[in-house]
Write a protein that holds these residues in place. Structure first.
Motif, short mmCIF file in Angstrom:
data_model
loop_
_atom_site.label_atom_id
_atom_site.label_comp_id
_atom_site.label_asym_id
_atom_site.label_seq_id
_atom_site.Cartn_x
_atom_site.Cartn_y
_atom_site.Cartn_z
N ALA A 98 5.12 16.65 7.70
CA ALA A 98 4.40 18.11 8.20
C ALA A 98 4.58 18.43 9.43
O ALA A 98 4.56 19.60 9.59
CB ALA A 98 2.89 17.86 7.47
N VAL B 46 -3.24 -1.75 6.21
CA VAL B 46 -1.86 -1.77 5.89
C VAL B 46 -1.26 -2.44 6.82
O VAL B 46 -1.82 -3.04 7.83
CB VAL B 46 -1.39 -0.11 6.40
N ALA C 166 1.42 8.60 2.90
CA ALA C 166 0.20 9.46 3.48
C ALA C 166 1.16 9.51 4.97
O ALA C 166 1.09 10.67 5.68
CB ALA C 166 -1.13 8.69 3.80
N ILE C 167 1.29 8.35 5.35
CA ILE C 167 2.11 8.43 6.78
C ILE C 167 3.48 9.33 6.98
O ILE C 167 3.62 10.10 7.72
CB ILE C 167 2.36 6.95 7.39
N GLU D 38 4.44 -1.61 6.62
CA GLU D 38 4.21 -0.14 6.07
C GLU D 38 3.97 0.99 6.89
O GLU D 38 4.39 2.16 6.83
CB GLU D 38 2.77 -0.32 5.11
N ASN E 288 0.80 -1.24 0.05
CA ASN E 288 -0.09 -0.05 0.10
C ASN E 288 0.92 1.16 0.00
O ASN E 288 1.12 2.09 1.13
CB ASN E 288 -0.80 -0.07 1.27
N PHE F 154 2.64 13.23 6.34
CA PHE F 154 1.89 13.53 7.60
C PHE F 154 2.87 13.91 8.56
O PHE F 154 2.76 15.04 9.21
CB PHE F 154 0.60 12.53 8.02
N GLU G 233 -6.67 5.08 13.41
CA GLU G 233 -7.02 4.93 12.15
C GLU G 233 -6.08 4.22 11.41
O GLU G 233 -6.17 3.29 10.56
CB GLU G 233 -6.75 6.40 11.49
N PRO G 234 -4.36 4.27 11.45
CA PRO G 234 -3.65 3.13 10.71
C PRO G 234 -3.83 1.78 11.39
O PRO G 234 -3.74 1.00 10.57
CB PRO G 234 -2.13 3.65 11.48
N HIS H 38 0.52 4.21 -1.23
CA HIS H 38 -0.31 5.60 -0.74
C HIS H 38 -0.27 5.46 0.63
O HIS H 38 -0.21 6.78 1.11
CB HIS H 38 -1.62 5.29 -1.33
N ALA H 39 -0.46 4.44 1.33
CA ALA H 39 -0.33 4.46 2.79
C ALA H 39 0.92 5.00 3.46
O ALA H 39 0.97 5.87 4.34
CB ALA H 39 -0.86 3.26 3.48
N ALA I 244 -6.75 0.53 9.15
CA ALA I 244 -6.71 0.87 7.78
C ALA I 244 -6.03 -0.75 7.32
O ALA I 244 -5.51 -1.23 7.71
CB ALA I 244 -5.73 1.78 7.29
#
Ligand code: ADP
Ligand code: MG
Lengths: 253, 306
Positions: free
Chosen positions: A15, A97, A8-9, A101, A2, A12, A91-92, A4-5, A95
């Motif tokens: 950030a 994942v 994303a992590i 990942e 995955n 994030f 959430e993770p 995209h996952a 998900a």
């Protein structure tokens, strides 16, 4: 996989770093700059050269290691502890994942941050002392491996910790002493024979020695030992993490 | 049709020794709205957490869309969107970013148009660049819903979605739920508000003390328990029910001013016409008539009582 996952992590987490960019980078840079001024320029000018390297330059790899180790452990432990603390970890965990990942995302972000800080400190050191880098490729390699393996350790600590005190315990009680006793500021050969042997049980000796070798081409222990030590340490961390996810230790009820 | 979620003999004992679920079996149909109704501590959150992979079952089996949630967790979890009971959000992140994060986490490539549509639907678009910590409680709940919908789930879990929520959000939420249902999404919500289950569910599951007491079509449930009461207000109070009316299931209020007649709506003859004729024959003048149907609440109280 995955992808995209993972992205994303990773982004994030990055950030979060950028939101607190100033604290993240300024404070380690200032404290290392102080070390350079005190040990490097002021005291260092009165010290004899070690193995042909001026004392000010000699401590540069150790100082970078000191900061990078602390940063890796604290970044990675906080990165996973915080979602646990505020509850967003749901959430993770729910998900599609794999644990691999999740680890790549969180540990990758923590390691990136400490790697960048390591490079910034290296750049800072040029302002204070003349530094040569004998094996630039190996230098970057050692730095990166250190960031990754200690971010793995930090990840474990973040999952294990039940509160902020426990979160700070390991870095201040274990990592700091081991780094100071790990030859950051001296060569192992300067110690009495007994302590030379005892210190070989300190894993950080191998990191500092290997890293210093990449700068000055002299090492306390063979470079292959340094690499082996990092490898064994990483494998250990990965095994613990995979056990954590298999059993849901401190993650699932 | 195969159920979209199938739970078999699910048992959960927490480390504290608390047995939260006692061998629960449940089938959830594709496209339905199922309300899990039960008091606090009944085990609703525990059940949802196990379906979503957040809590490990002590024993039992769960499949989602035909996929085992342990061995086929990727396929199973891809289908699910979860709005948890407790608001948990990264306080310093912006609304838009956390919704995008959720979408990525569930393996979807970015889709700005879709995310915008979700945010607009939940009245969050104007707040997209606001850090979460600056939002009100209701707004935060909207963000949780947006995150759960960000990856276009086939099944949406809403764990006590309206607890402490203002009227406006409730309305928006049922709006969204209606649209999702129309597009074929299965919705499972937990609540301890009976009116809520009554208002929007297709089926109702009653859960208490770790057991599912019954799962039934809401309409059937209401019909089964379709006892109605007819209240007859009298112009002049009476002391006792006249003997001529003895054959009816009547009950006189204490002040003598009202008769209550209990009847079954499904019975061939309700007996109302006869009763009214006999009432006037007995010389009783009526002031008003009223009927009431037993609500889910009555049914629920009945079930949980024993
Ligand atoms: N993490 C936990 N550890 C121990 N007991 C728990 C935990 N979570 C819930 N419980 C207990 O399990 C039971 C069911 O809780 P829960 O599933 O949250 O009920 P509901 O959502 O229906 O209110 C309660 O008695 C609760 O105290
Ligand atoms: Mg609950």
């Amino acid at each position: 996989m995955n992808i995209h996952a993972i992205k994303a992590i990773y982004f994030f987490e990055m950030a979060r770093t950028f939101r607190t960019l100033l604290q993240s980078i300024i404070s380690p840079v200032i404290s290392t700059a102080l070390y350079f001024i005190v040990f490097g320029s002021a005291i260092g000018s009165r010290m004899v050269a070690i193995e042909g390297v001026s004392y000010g330059a000699f401590i540069v790899p150790g100082l970078i290691m000191l900061t990078v180790l602390m940063q890796s452990v604290t970044n990675a432990s906080f990165g996973i502890y915080f979602p646990k603390f505020i509850g967003t970890i749901y959430e993770p965990l729910s998900a599609p994942v794999s644990y691999f990942e999740i680890v790549v995302g969180y540990v990758g972000a923590a390691a990136t941050k400490s790697f960048v800080i390591g490079l910034i400190i290296l750049a800072t050191s040029f302002l204070f002392v003349p530094v040569q880098i004998a094996h630039p490729f190996w230098m970057l390699g050692f730095l990166l491996l250190t960031c990754l393996s200690f971010s793995l350790l930090g990840f474990i600590i973040g999952i294990w910790a039940r509160n902020f005190e426990q979160l700070n315990l390991v870095p201040s009680l274990i990592i700091t002493p081991l780094v100071f006793l790990g030859g950051s500021f001296y060569s192992i050969s300067m110690l009495p024979p007994f302590w030379q042997t005892a210190t070989l049980f300190n894993p950080i000796v191998y990191l500092v020695s290997g890293f210093r070798w990449s700068f000055f081409d002299t090492a306390d222990v063979a470079v292959s030992y340094s690499l082996a030590a990092i490898f064994v340490f990483s494998v250990l961390c990965v095994s613990v993490i995979s056990w954590i996810f298999k059993t849901g230790y401190r993650l699932k009820n | 049709m195969d159920p979209i979620i199938s739970v078999t003999a699910l048992d959960k004992t927490y480390r504290s020794g608390q047995r939260a679920l006692k061998g629960v079996s449940l089938e959830i149909r594709s496209g339905e709205i199922l309300a899990l109704l039960g008091p606090n501590g009944a085990g609703k959150t525990t059940l949802i957490s196990m379906i979503c992979g957040l809590t490990s079952p002590s024993s039992g089996q769960i499949t989602v869309g035909g996929y085992d949630i342990v061995t086929d967790y990727r396929a199973a979890r891809s289908l699910i969107g979860l709005v948890p009971q407790e608001v948990a959000l990264e306080p310093f992140e912006k609304v838009l970013n956390t919704v995008k994060f959720s979408r990525g986490l569930f393996g979807h490539p970015p889709d700005a148009a879709y995310v915008e549509q979700i945010l607009r639907q939940l009245s969050l678009w104007d707040k997209r660049n606001t850090p979460i910590k600056e939002l009100s409680g209701g707004m935060k709940r909207r963000v949780l819903i947006a995150k759960a919908l960000s990856h276009q789930p086939k099944i949406l879990f809403l764990d006590e979605p309206t607890a402490g929520v203002d009227v406006e959000l409730r309305k928006d939420m049922w709006d969204v739920v209606g649209k999702l249902k129309a597009s074929g999404v299965t919705i499972v919500l937990t609540t301890h508000y009976i009116e809520e289950a009554e208002a929007i569910a297709d089926r109702v599951g009653v859960i208490a003390d770790g057991d599912i007491l019954l799962v039934e079509d809401k309409d059937k449930l209401m019909a089964q328990m379709g006892i109605k009461e007819l209240y007859i207000e009298l112009q002049k109070p009476i002391k006792a029910i006249p003997p001529a009316l003895a054959s009816y299931d009547l009950w006189l209020a204490e002040d003598g001013g009202r008769l209550t007649y209990v009847y079954d709506t499904k019975a061939e003859r309700t007996g109302i016409t006869g009763l009214l004729t006999d009432l006037s024959a007995a010389g009783l003048a009526l002031r008003d008539l009223q009927t009431s149907q037993s609500s889910l609440e009555d049914i629920f109280v009945d079930l949980v009582k024993d």
